[in-house]
Motif scaffolding. Structure first.
Motif, PDB file in Angstrom:
ATOM      1  N   PHE A 150      66.707  16.876  45.683  1.00 49.01           N
ATOM      2  CA  PHE A 150      66.658  16.393  44.303  1.00 49.01           C
ATOM      3  C   PHE A 150      65.439  15.490  44.149  1.00 49.01           C
ATOM      4  N   LEU A 151      64.635  15.747  43.124  1.00 53.89           N
ATOM      5  CA  LEU A 151      63.414  14.971  42.900  1.00 53.89           C
ATOM      6  C   LEU A 151      63.353  14.424  41.478  1.00 53.89           C
ATOM      7  N   ALA A 152      62.685  13.274  41.338  1.00 53.21           N
ATOM      8  CA  ALA A 152      62.409  12.700  40.020  1.00 53.21           C
ATOM      9  C   ALA A 152      61.085  11.970  40.107  1.00 53.21           C
ATOM     10  N   ASP A 153      60.290  12.041  39.043  1.00 57.69           N
ATOM     11  CA  ASP A 153      59.004  11.333  39.050  1.00 57.69           C
ATOM     12  C   ASP A 153      58.951  10.286  37.954  1.00 57.69           C
ATOM     13  N   ALA A 154      57.841   9.575  37.885  1.00 57.19           N
ATOM     14  CA  ALA A 154      57.697   8.454  36.960  1.00 57.19           C
ATOM     15  C   ALA A 154      57.661   8.881  35.506  1.00 57.19           C
ATOM     16  N   LEU A 155      57.399  10.155  35.241  1.00 59.43           N
ATOM     17  CA  LEU A 155      57.304  10.651  33.874  1.00 59.43           C
ATOM     18  C   LEU A 155      58.629  11.197  33.357  1.00 59.43           C
ATOM     19  N   GLY A 156      59.655  11.167  34.204  1.00 57.57           N
ATOM     20  CA  GLY A 156      60.957  11.659  33.777  1.00 57.57           C
ATOM     21  C   GLY A 156      61.250  13.088  34.172  1.00 57.57           C
ATOM     22  N   ASN A 157      60.315  13.750  34.836  1.00 54.83           N
ATOM     23  CA  ASN A 157      60.571  15.105  35.320  1.00 54.83           C
ATOM     24  C   ASN A 157      61.613  15.056  36.433  1.00 54.83           C
ATOM     25  N   ARG A 158      62.522  16.026  36.437  1.00 54.47           N
ATOM     26  CA  ARG A 158      63.569  16.092  37.451  1.00 54.47           C
ATOM     27  C   ARG A 158      63.690  17.527  37.959  1.00 54.47           C
ATOM     28  N   ALA A 159      64.067  17.665  39.213  1.00 54.08           N
ATOM     29  CA  ALA A 159      64.197  19.014  39.770  1.00 54.08           C
ATOM     30  C   ALA A 159      65.270  19.029  40.849  1.00 54.08           C
ATOM     31  N   THR A 160      65.984  20.130  40.939  1.00 52.36           N
ATOM     32  CA  THR A 160      66.911  20.394  42.030  1.00 52.36           C
ATOM     33  C   THR A 160      66.431  21.641  42.744  1.00 52.36           C
ATOM     34  N   LEU A 161      66.134  21.504  44.039  1.00 53.86           N
ATOM     35  CA  LEU A 161      65.644  22.627  44.830  1.00 53.86           C
ATOM     36  C   LEU A 161      66.741  23.084  45.782  1.00 53.86           C
ATOM     37  N   ARG A 162      66.765  24.371  46.064  1.00 49.94           N
ATOM     38  CA  ARG A 162      67.704  24.926  47.043  1.00 49.94           C
ATOM     39  C   ARG A 162      66.898  25.677  48.107  1.00 49.94           C
ATOM     40  N   PRO A 163      66.285  24.924  49.013  1.00 46.57           N
ATOM     41  CA  PRO A 163      65.430  25.544  50.039  1.00 46.57           C
ATOM     42  C   PRO A 163      66.255  26.260  51.103  1.00 46.57           C
ATOM     43  N   THR A 164      65.633  27.179  51.793  1.00 45.10           N
ATOM     44  CA  THR A 164      66.310  27.920  52.864  1.00 45.10           C
ATOM     45  C   THR A 164      66.230  27.203  54.208  1.00 45.10           C
ATOM     46  N   SER A 165      65.381  26.171  54.308  1.00 38.22           N
ATOM     47  CA  SER A 165      65.235  25.426  55.559  1.00 38.22           C
ATOM     48  C   SER A 165      64.571  24.096  55.257  1.00 38.22           C
ATOM     49  N   SER A 166      64.556  23.205  56.252  1.00 37.66           N
ATOM     50  CA  SER A 166      63.880  21.918  56.088  1.00 37.66           C
ATOM     51  C   SER A 166      62.376  22.110  55.915  1.00 37.66           C
ATOM     52  N   GLY A 167      61.823  23.142  56.584  1.00 36.74           N
ATOM     53  CA  GLY A 167      60.399  23.427  56.419  1.00 36.74           C
ATOM     54  C   GLY A 167      60.068  23.800  54.992  1.00 36.74           C
ATOM     55  N   TRP A 168      60.915  24.622  54.375  1.00 34.65           N
ATOM     56  CA  TRP A 168      60.696  24.989  52.979  1.00 34.65           C
ATOM     57  C   TRP A 168      60.971  23.814  52.043  1.00 34.65           C
ATOM     58  N   ALA A 169      61.881  22.942  52.428  1.00 34.47           N
ATOM     59  CA  ALA A 169      62.104  21.738  51.632  1.00 34.47           C
ATOM     60  C   ALA A 169      60.824  20.911  51.569  1.00 34.47           C
ATOM     61  N   GLU A 170      60.143  20.776  52.703  1.00 34.58           N
ATOM     62  CA  GLU A 170      58.872  20.042  52.735  1.00 34.58           C
ATOM     63  C   GLU A 170      57.824  20.721  51.857  1.00 34.58           C
ATOM     64  N   ARG A 171      57.683  22.041  51.977  1.00 27.70           N
ATOM     65  CA  ARG A 171      56.655  22.746  51.208  1.00 27.70           C
ATOM     66  C   ARG A 171      56.901  22.637  49.705  1.00 27.70           C
TER      67      ARG A 171
END
Length: 373
Positions: free
Chosen positions: A154-175
């Protein structure tokens, strides 16, 4: 078992120093986050410090951190709303209420920011983290080494953008997370693991208390004594810090060269330290990627990841971040052993020398020797 002392405004100076030491040059500027934490505590009150196992069995812990380049984070201040946005995303996705906050890494700004996030959310802070230091990439975390699956980010930035990612691995989470971070100006806040007390084997315990203790050591050893000459400290901060950490002083000298660049969300480069005094004639080079990664002399490794390397002001023992290093500074380089988890085969595969592109094998810092003269 004794109750842990809460985090109060009186702790923040020491905690910031300790987090900076454990940041090994990276993790972002603790000074900015100390101010944010002070405001948060003044507004919301002290933050309770708890052990992971003190929480209810089903207690949901948000493992939070900032992601991005330290050089950017020191200039681009967050909105202060990111943690609340992430909590909302998590609770919508899981149907559970958050029970506590834990820093993904104790090193640098993330260790301090966790105090701010806990205060803002009205949650306790877990006395643990996922690194025992700072590392530059998401998969370099104890939960990954322990085999926990990073199935949602789960990500959020200073401008209010938000995202939920469902990566297949920790490596893909990083990318994926890194790509969104770069799109947000190389600065964002994320939650990459959701844990509970059942995952106590997958974290590094006691690191918030450790950071506070390290900072108190630096401050206490710098206080004037009755026998000190006017205008001079009666303590010896650097030896006191080295003793507290169980660290070796690799070299004392002056910064003679720096090559540093920010690219793809990382600060990369090298710093060269020429020895002075007892170390005159020696030269140690440190390779960095946000954090200090490897210290070598005449091509021989003195210390390297996953062990910790911190550059400190020689006179005060104040730790210096990689982006704060400048030509001519008088510094000392300290190195000490990492948490045992990182010395396992799984830990070295994730955060050993090869993970950063180095060809040398890992050698524990306490067993390395200087090149023969």
């Amino acid at each position: 078992m004794t109750e842990l002392a809460p985090i109060t405004p009186d702790d923040l100076d020491a905690l910031a120093l300790g987090c900076a030491v454990l940041g090994t040059g990276g993790g972002g500027d603790t000074g900015v986050e100390e101010l944010a934490a002070r405001l948060a505590l003044d507004t919301h009150g002290p933050v309770s410090l708890v052990r992971l196992t003190d929480l209810p069995a089903d207690g949901l812990v948000l493992v939070l951190s900032s992601i991005g380049a330290p050089t950017v984070a020191s200039e681009m201040i967050g909105s202060g709303l990111e943690a609340a946005a992430i909590r909302e995303l998590v609770e919508e996705a899981t149907g559970q209420k958050a029970a506590a906050v834990m820093p993904a890494e104790i090193g640098g700004a993330n260790g301090m920011a966790a105090v701010t996030w806990a205060a803002q959310l009205g949650l306790p802070l877990v006395d643990a983290d996922g690194m025992g230091r700072a590392f530059p990439e998401l998969q370099m975390i104890s939960m990954h080494v322990a085999g926990l699956v990073c199935s949602q980010v789960f990500l959020a930035d200073a401008l209010g953008n938000r995202a939920t990612l469902r990566p297949t691995s920790s490596g893909w989470a990083e990318r994926w997370a890194r790509a969104l971070c770069v799109a947000s100006g190389s600065s964002a806040v994320l939650c990459d693991y959701l844990i509970s007390p059942a995952d106590h084997h997958a974290v590094i315990h006691g690191t918030v208390s450790q950071a506070r203790r390290i900072g108190r050591t630096i401050r206490a050893s710098a206080r004037p004594s009755s026998s000190a000459q006017p205008g001079r400290s009666g303590g010896e901060p650097l030896p006191a810090l080295a003793e507290t950490l169980g660290a070796r002083v690799l070299i004392g000298g002056m910064i003679e060269d720096i090559a540093r660049d920010t690219h793809e969300g990382f600060v990369r480069g090298t710093v060269t330290i020429g020895g002075r005094g007892a170390d005159s004639g020696r030269e140690v080079r440190i390779g960095l990627q946000n954090e200090n990664l490897v210290a070598s002399e005449e091509g021989q490794v003195l210390a390297g990841v996953p062990d910790l390397i911190t550059v400190c002001d020689t006179a005060t023992a104040i730790p210096l971040s990689t982006e704060a290093l400048t030509y001519g500074q008088r510094v000392s380089v300290l190195a000490w052993p990492c948490d045992p988890l990182w010395r396992t085969a799984a830990g070295l595969a994730v955060a050993g020398p090869a993970a950063f592109g180095y060809s040398h094998p890992y050698t524990p810092v306490e067993t390395t020797e200087r090149p023969a003269v």
